[in-house]
Write an enzyme that holds these catalytic residues in place. Sequence first.
Site, PDB file in Angstrom:
ATOM      1  CB  CYS A   2      -0.988   0.150   1.091  1.00 52.80           C
ATOM      2  SG  CYS A   2      -2.160  -1.128   1.559  1.00 52.80           S
ATOM      3  NE  ARG A  27       4.462   1.461  -0.310  1.00 53.94           N
ATOM      4  CZ  ARG A  27       5.766   1.192   0.579  1.00 53.94           C
ATOM      5  NH1 ARG A  27       6.779   1.378   0.134  1.00 53.94           N
ATOM      6  NH2 ARG A  27       5.314   0.657   1.562  1.00 53.94           N
ATOM      7  CD1 TRP A  77      -0.672  -6.159  -3.281  1.00 55.42           C
ATOM      8  CD2 TRP A  77      -0.569  -6.857  -1.227  1.00 55.42           C
ATOM      9  NE1 TRP A  77      -0.373  -7.385  -3.280  1.00 55.42           N
ATOM     10  CE2 TRP A  77      -0.287  -8.145  -2.214  1.00 55.42           C
ATOM     11  CE3 TRP A  77      -0.914  -7.265   0.059  1.00 55.42           C
ATOM     12  CZ2 TRP A  77      -0.125  -9.337  -1.405  1.00 55.42           C
ATOM     13  CZ3 TRP A  77      -0.883  -8.375   0.435  1.00 55.42           C
ATOM     14  CH2 TRP A  77      -0.190  -9.385  -0.395  1.00 55.42           C
ATOM     15  CG  ASN A 103       1.437   0.050   4.253  1.00 54.71           C
ATOM     16  OD1 ASN A 103       1.010  -1.088   4.245  1.00 54.71           O
ATOM     17  ND2 ASN A 103       2.511   0.548   4.104  1.00 54.71           N
ATOM     18  N   GLY A 104      -0.788  -1.805   6.390  1.00 56.72           N
ATOM     19  CA  GLY A 104      -0.527  -2.668   7.358  1.00 56.72           C
ATOM     20  C   GLY A 104      -1.571  -3.623   7.711  1.00 56.72           C
ATOM     21  CD  GLU A 487      16.551 -12.808  -9.287  1.00 55.32           C
ATOM     22  OE1 GLU A 487      15.833 -13.142  -8.500  1.00 55.32           O
ATOM     23  OE2 GLU A 487      16.360 -11.391  -9.667  1.00 55.32           O
ATOM     24  CE  LYS A 491      13.163 -10.646 -10.836  1.00 49.90           C
ATOM     25  NZ  LYS A 491      13.752 -10.377  -9.904  1.00 49.90           N
ATOM     26  CD  GLU A 494       9.543 -11.068  -9.586  1.00 48.90           C
ATOM     27  OE1 GLU A 494       8.602 -10.475  -8.728  1.00 48.90           O
ATOM     28  OE2 GLU A 494      10.602 -10.936  -9.765  1.00 48.90           O
ATOM     29  CG  HIS A 510      17.679 -37.259  -7.436  1.00 47.87           C
ATOM     30  ND1 HIS A 510      18.118 -38.420  -7.277  1.00 47.87           N
ATOM     31  CD2 HIS A 510      18.708 -36.557  -7.762  1.00 47.87           C
ATOM     32  CE1 HIS A 510      19.372 -38.560  -7.294  1.00 47.87           C
ATOM     33  NE2 HIS A 510      19.735 -37.480  -7.752  1.00 47.87           N
ATOM     34  CE  LYS A 609      11.103  -2.539  -6.039  1.00 45.25           C
ATOM     35  NZ  LYS A 609      11.797  -3.530  -6.948  1.00 45.25           N
TER      36      LYS A 609
HETATM   37  C1  F6R Z   1      11.594 -10.104  -6.842  1.00 53.44           C
HETATM   38  C2  F6R Z   1      11.405  -9.238  -5.714  1.00 53.44           C
HETATM   39  C3  F6R Z   1      11.348  -9.676  -4.432  1.00 53.44           C
HETATM   40  C4  F6R Z   1      11.973  -8.994  -3.254  1.00 53.44           C
HETATM   41  C5  F6R Z   1      11.720  -9.425  -1.792  1.00 53.44           C
HETATM   42  C6  F6R Z   1      12.404  -8.765  -0.629  1.00 53.44           C
HETATM   43  O1  F6R Z   1      11.801  -9.426  -8.054  1.00 53.44           O
HETATM   44  O2  F6R Z   1      11.651  -8.008  -5.887  1.00 53.44           O
HETATM   45  O3  F6R Z   1      11.157 -11.212  -4.205  1.00 53.44           O
HETATM   46  O4  F6R Z   1      13.399  -9.208  -3.533  1.00 53.44           O
HETATM   47  O5  F6R Z   1      10.253  -9.231  -1.662  1.00 53.44           O
HETATM   48  O6  F6R Z   1      12.272  -7.455  -0.879  1.00 53.44           O
HETATM   49  P1  F6R Z   1      13.386  -6.408   0.010  1.00 53.44           P
HETATM   50  O7  F6R Z   1      14.763  -6.809  -0.646  1.00 53.44           O
HETATM   51  O8  F6R Z   1      12.913  -5.121  -0.010  1.00 53.44           O
HETATM   52  O9  F6R Z   1      13.379  -6.945   1.410  1.00 53.44           O
END
Ligand code: F6R
Length: 614
Positions: A2, A27, A77, A103-104, A487, A491, A494, A510, A609
């Site tokens: 949020c 966010r 969110w 937010n929370g 990773e 990517k 997501e 396995h 984010k």
């Molecule tokens: C993936 C991504 C998330 C963050 C995770 C941790 O692209 O961005 O997996 O890496 O939510 O976020 P931070 O680094 O802000 O603690």
Amino acid sequence: MCGIMGYIGKNDAKQVILNGLAKQEYRGYDSAGLALRCGESIKSVKIVGRVSELKKLVEESDLGETAPVSGIGHTRWATHGGVTVTNAHPHESVDGNIVLLHNGIIENAREIRDKLEAEGIVFISDTDTESACQLLARLYRDCGDVLSAMTKLCASITGAFALVILFRDRPGEIWCARRGSPLVVAHSDGASLCASDPTALLDYTHDLFFMEEGEIARLTEDGCGFFGFDGEPREKQSIFLQWDSVMADKGHYEHFMRKEIDEQPDVLRFTIEAHTDITSVDMEKTLKLPPDLMRGISRVQFVACGTSYYAAAVACNLMESLDDTLNVRADVSSEYRYRNIGRGDDTLAIFISQSGETADTLSAARIAKSKGVHCIAITNVRGSTLDREVDNSLLSLAGPEIGVAATKTFTAQVALLSILVLQLLKLRGALSATDEARLIGGLRSIPAKQQAVLSRENDIKALAEKYSDSKGFFFIGRRESVPLTLEGALKLKEIAYLPSEAYAAGEMKHGPIAMLDEKLTVVAIVPQNDLREKMLSNVAECRARNAPIILLATDGDEGIKSFANDVIFAPATEKELFPLLGVVPLQLFAYHVAKTLGRDIDMPRNLAKSVTVE
Ligand code: F6R
């Protein structure tokens, strides 16, 4: 999760709030709303959808003759309550006196609601937030004093919150409170503002007050006053944030993610130059550890979530490969709390979070601190909660990252962590001069090599288009490439929403190999090193099951072409540093697959984010 924006001043509040919400939309973006003080009244506009749609609705709405000079806005969110206009913020108390956004997660919302409903208060939404709104209205009616109603509210609600509130009968004020969820406040040029994310305030000022846990703020045109949850006034120092507002701008790029991928060579140059000289590490000014601390350490723990966890895994591999006397591991923050992490002096824990606000990572750091473990934090946001709570906090110098999928912050974290690992081992007397010079030299060569990979974007784009109709992807690799497989797969999940799995290549036999057929593409990471032949055996096993194969290989390894349908080449690196380079083609591949499939790349569905709930 949020995004919050509040403004009180002389300018048109709705423009400031809409701009601030647009900057924080990453966010959370399932619904949005704002409340504006229009003369005597407060008018709310809410929608299910994006800030651009909110903007249209605000423009069409009758807000009276004069431009509002204060207001609050929110982009959501959803946690409690579905995505509906009624559940969108702000919420209004039944007596109409309180307009509040949050937010929370308020954990005792049900209990509060039951009590207030028993008193005859009628709730209209399904949110946890409304319980705080109705309770505050009741407390304020009872005592008639805002600060004391706010302190009582904060004492009565449990869980995490950043609250921003308008009181109908206090036209010159906005009130805020924070526990657990981030909130930044600023005063500039006859106006006060608040936001979840500092980037939303940079158009107005770089002097920011990061609200601490357990703080209340009162914002007026003349300034910001701060109080503890006990109601006592607090002196607060602002922090100067060096970021430039254009850094948070898309420029000529179609997506923030694409821009941020391109920024990586520069980000790496800054990071490497800030902490090394030509052949050695130089973190003396930034890392303030007692000189002999590292000699007494027997355990090192790297702790983070998501992409930051994969950066942690890269650092863990590097440290372990250079020092066999240490017990080193990487943990996801949400599980760290359930482990017997050790206690006291012989343990060092390194917490990594781009945002510095990830709830699980903050909890993990608090647990470690409470057990007397030595802590270091790596975050990208100066003034963030993790930055403030961990004494030894290092900044990754990536600049603001807006795309929801982390890219440049990952490589900045890996670079900084690699340098940190070298520094810690040097302090421990466990780093040879040869390894130091070799790895620093290797690091310094990475930005130019990343640039070389970026210049091959068209080839990667063509492959992404060719394989975008795959039913899924398997990423396989060994040793330093395992975090890269994770990773690369994350990517794609997501931003392209495609099933993608990551495996240590030896694990395929396995179980997972059963899934392979001609529609499941295998991306195998095979740099030219001591593991090349073993990797190629695993690749042959996949090919024998008809899976299309894309290889990520080293420039000049022409012989590898016969093992694959397609090959992406990248320059040679020191093997430990390969993740810094190998991730770039994987980012570009995911980006172009998502683009081919028409996905919302910067704001993928269901994500946000900054994950500020556990
Ligand atoms: C993936 C991504 C998330 C963050 C995770 C941790 O692209 O961005 O997996 O890496 O939510 O976020 P931070 O680094 O802000 O603690």
